[in-house]
Design a protein around this motif. Structure first.
Motif, PDB file in Angstrom:
ATOM      1  N   SER A  15       5.042  18.750  28.030  1.00 55.24           N
ATOM      2  CA  SER A  15       4.290  19.116  29.229  1.00 55.24           C
ATOM      3  C   SER A  15       4.865  20.427  29.743  1.00 55.24           C
ATOM      4  N   ILE A  16       4.313  20.932  30.833  1.00 54.80           N
ATOM      5  CA  ILE A  16       4.855  22.163  31.408  1.00 54.80           C
ATOM      6  C   ILE A  16       6.257  21.952  31.967  1.00 54.80           C
ATOM      7  N   ASN A  17       6.661  20.690  32.113  1.00 58.94           N
ATOM      8  CA  ASN A  17       7.995  20.372  32.616  1.00 58.94           C
ATOM      9  C   ASN A  17       9.048  20.361  31.524  1.00 58.94           C
ATOM     10  N   GLY A  18       8.630  20.389  30.247  1.00 56.95           N
ATOM     11  CA  GLY A  18       9.585  20.417  29.151  1.00 56.95           C
ATOM     12  C   GLY A  18       9.075  19.669  27.943  1.00 56.95           C
ATOM     13  N   ILE A  19       9.847  19.770  26.869  1.00 55.45           N
ATOM     14  CA  ILE A  19       9.519  19.017  25.661  1.00 55.45           C
ATOM     15  C   ILE A  19      10.737  18.200  25.248  1.00 55.45           C
ATOM     16  N   THR A  20      10.447  17.100  24.576  1.00 52.09           N
ATOM     17  CA  THR A  20      11.491  16.267  24.006  1.00 52.09           C
ATOM     18  C   THR A  20      11.208  16.142  22.525  1.00 52.09           C
ATOM     19  N   LEU A  21      12.210  16.503  21.716  1.00 50.52           N
ATOM     20  CA  LEU A  21      12.126  16.344  20.271  1.00 50.52           C
ATOM     21  C   LEU A  21      12.829  15.056  19.881  1.00 50.52           C
ATOM     22  N   ASP A  22      12.636  14.643  18.621  1.00 44.56           N
ATOM     23  CA  ASP A  22      13.298  13.428  18.142  1.00 44.56           C
ATOM     24  C   ASP A  22      14.788  13.494  18.446  1.00 44.56           C
ATOM     25  N   GLY A  23      15.379  12.348  18.585  1.00 42.74           N
ATOM     26  CA  GLY A  23      16.800  12.281  18.911  1.00 42.74           C
ATOM     27  C   GLY A  23      17.083  12.510  20.392  1.00 42.74           C
ATOM     28  N   GLY A  24      16.004  12.577  21.208  1.00 48.11           N
ATOM     29  CA  GLY A  24      16.184  12.740  22.642  1.00 48.11           C
ATOM     30  C   GLY A  24      16.570  14.141  23.079  1.00 48.11           C
TER      31      GLY A  24
ATOM     32  N   PRO B 117       7.277  40.853  22.527  1.00 44.15           N
ATOM     33  CA  PRO B 117       7.028  39.411  22.515  1.00 44.15           C
ATOM     34  C   PRO B 117       8.294  38.638  22.136  1.00 44.15           C
ATOM     35  N   VAL B 118       8.346  37.375  22.547  1.00 40.27           N
ATOM     36  CA  VAL B 118       9.508  36.540  22.250  1.00 40.27           C
ATOM     37  C   VAL B 118       9.576  36.172  20.779  1.00 40.27           C
ATOM     38  N   VAL B 119       8.441  36.252  20.090  1.00 41.93           N
ATOM     39  CA  VAL B 119       8.396  36.005  18.655  1.00 41.93           C
ATOM     40  C   VAL B 119       7.289  36.873  18.067  1.00 41.93           C
ATOM     41  N   ALA B 120       7.594  37.499  16.959  1.00 38.38           N
ATOM     42  CA  ALA B 120       6.584  38.318  16.288  1.00 38.38           C
ATOM     43  C   ALA B 120       5.727  37.399  15.418  1.00 38.38           C
ATOM     44  N   LEU B 121       4.433  37.512  15.551  1.00 40.00           N
ATOM     45  CA  LEU B 121       3.527  36.698  14.734  1.00 40.00           C
ATOM     46  C   LEU B 121       2.891  37.571  13.654  1.00 40.00           C
ATOM     47  N   ASP B 122       3.720  38.406  13.049  1.00 41.96           N
ATOM     48  CA  ASP B 122       3.258  39.351  12.045  1.00 41.96           C
ATOM     49  C   ASP B 122       3.707  38.974  10.633  1.00 41.96           C
ATOM     50  N   GLY B 123       4.282  37.793  10.485  1.00 38.01           N
ATOM     51  CA  GLY B 123       4.768  37.356   9.184  1.00 38.01           C
ATOM     52  C   GLY B 123       6.250  37.605   8.980  1.00 38.01           C
ATOM     53  N   SER B 124       6.898  38.297   9.923  1.00 36.47           N
ATOM     54  CA  SER B 124       8.339  38.481   9.781  1.00 36.47           C
ATOM     55  C   SER B 124       9.025  37.116   9.965  1.00 36.47           C
ATOM     56  N   PRO B 125      10.161  36.898   9.296  1.00 34.95           N
ATOM     57  CA  PRO B 125      10.806  35.585   9.332  1.00 34.95           C
ATOM     58  C   PRO B 125      11.159  35.125  10.747  1.00 34.95           C
ATOM     59  N   ARG B 126      10.839  33.845  11.011  1.00 41.05           N
ATOM     60  CA  ARG B 126      11.170  33.206  12.290  1.00 41.05           C
ATOM     61  C   ARG B 126      12.234  32.147  12.021  1.00 41.05           C
ATOM     62  N   ILE B 127      13.443  32.420  12.469  1.00 44.12           N
ATOM     63  CA  ILE B 127      14.528  31.452  12.323  1.00 44.12           C
ATOM     64  C   ILE B 127      14.490  30.539  13.537  1.00 44.12           C
ATOM     65  N   ALA B 128      14.252  29.264  13.315  1.00 35.78           N
ATOM     66  CA  ALA B 128      14.164  28.296  14.412  1.00 35.78           C
ATOM     67  C   ALA B 128      15.556  27.960  14.933  1.00 35.78           C
ATOM     68  N   ASP B 129      15.633  27.751  16.242  1.00 28.22           N
ATOM     69  CA  ASP B 129      16.869  27.286  16.856  1.00 28.22           C
ATOM     70  C   ASP B 129      16.965  25.770  16.804  1.00 28.22           C
ATOM     71  N   ALA B 130      15.817  25.110  16.716  1.00 24.76           N
ATOM     72  CA  ALA B 130      15.754  23.653  16.604  1.00 24.76           C
ATOM     73  C   ALA B 130      14.436  23.303  15.925  1.00 24.76           C
ATOM     74  N   GLU B 131      14.396  22.139  15.337  1.00 29.34           N
ATOM     75  CA  GLU B 131      13.142  21.646  14.757  1.00 29.34           C
ATOM     76  C   GLU B 131      13.158  20.134  14.776  1.00 29.34           C
ATOM     77  N   GLY B 132      11.968  19.563  14.681  1.00 25.53           N
ATOM     78  CA  GLY B 132      11.853  18.119  14.688  1.00 25.53           C
ATOM     79  C   GLY B 132      10.485  17.677  15.151  1.00 25.53           C
ATOM     80  N   VAL B 133      10.372  16.402  15.453  1.00 29.91           N
ATOM     81  CA  VAL B 133       9.111  15.800  15.872  1.00 29.91           C
ATOM     82  C   VAL B 133       9.029  15.829  17.399  1.00 29.91           C
ATOM     83  N   VAL B 134       7.895  16.320  17.920  1.00 29.44           N
ATOM     84  CA  VAL B 134       7.688  16.369  19.365  1.00 29.44           C
ATOM     85  C   VAL B 134       7.385  14.957  19.850  1.00 29.44           C
ATOM     86  N   ARG B 135       8.216  14.439  20.740  1.00 31.27           N
ATOM     87  CA  ARG B 135       8.018  13.101  21.305  1.00 31.27           C
ATOM     88  C   ARG B 135       7.265  13.171  22.625  1.00 31.27           C
ATOM     89  N   GLN B 136       7.565  14.178  23.460  1.00 27.81           N
ATOM     90  CA  GLN B 136       6.877  14.380  24.736  1.00 27.81           C
ATOM     91  C   GLN B 136       6.741  15.876  24.950  1.00 27.81           C
TER      92      GLN B 136
END
Length: 182
Positions: free
Chosen positions: A49-58, A28-47
């Motif tokens: 869809s299956i076409n993509g996501i936009t986080l704060d700051g555009g 899997p692309v990410v283990a959901l077993d409690g092992s640490p997940r280091i995020a590549d980005a984080e923020g507020v989801v503005r948009q």
């Protein structure tokens, strides 16, 4: 919301959720077993869809057809469109989101400062990183440090604009005694 929009939103949710279950790769692309997940980005989801996501700051990213979209608290699947307006962490492969974890609902105070709250079982502190039992990894703001022996129930406030922990409450260290032999 008009009927056409509702149908489109439901279809998008179904595609994203089905994509999270599919895929031919055995790892899997990410283990959901409690092992640490280091995020590549984080923020507020503005948009989203299956076409993509936009986080704060555009910041815009494509969405993998095998996207895993889940709640960090219980690691249950959450439709991507239900994360709009929430604070999230994402894992990227290039400019494509392969996993997205909902951290919390965003609140905005009277000055316009956006924050979210997170509560979990702290299992490790590594430099400025707080690592929780569910795999969530959060970063303390510059100048903040965890106290000695901070492990256990921890409540944090995340600055949604700066993407770091601006404050935390750690469980008090308790000691128990045993009077059985006296």
């Amino acid at each position: 919301m008009c009927a056409a929009r509702r149908v489109a939103a439901l279809a998008t949710s179904a595609v994203i959720t089905l994509g999270a279950c599919g895929g031919g790769s055995s790892k899997p692309v990410v283990a959901l077993d409690g092992s640490p997940r280091i995020a590549d980005a984080e923020g507020v989801v503005r948009q989203a869809s299956i076409n993509g996501i936009t986080l704060d700051g555009g910041r815009h990213y494509d969405v993998s057809k095998q996207l895993i979209s889940f709640s960090t608290y219980n690691r249950q699947l959450v439709p991507l469109v239900r994360m709009i307006g929430d604070y999230v962490q994402v894992g990227l492969k290039g400019k494509t989101v392969v996993w997205i974890a909902k951290i919390g609902v965003v609140s905005v105070d009277t000055t316009g400062h956006a924050t979210t709250q997170y509560q979990g079982e702290l299992v490790k502190v590594k430099g400025p990183q707080l690592i929780f039992r569910d795999g969530t990894v959060l970063t303390l703001a510059k100048g903040l440090h965890a106290p000695a022996d901070p492990l256990g129930a921890t409540f944090v406030v995340i600055d949604a604009d700066h993407h770091n922990v601006q404050g935390a409450t750690f469980a008090p260290k308790t000691e128990t005694t045993n009077n059985a032999g006296n």
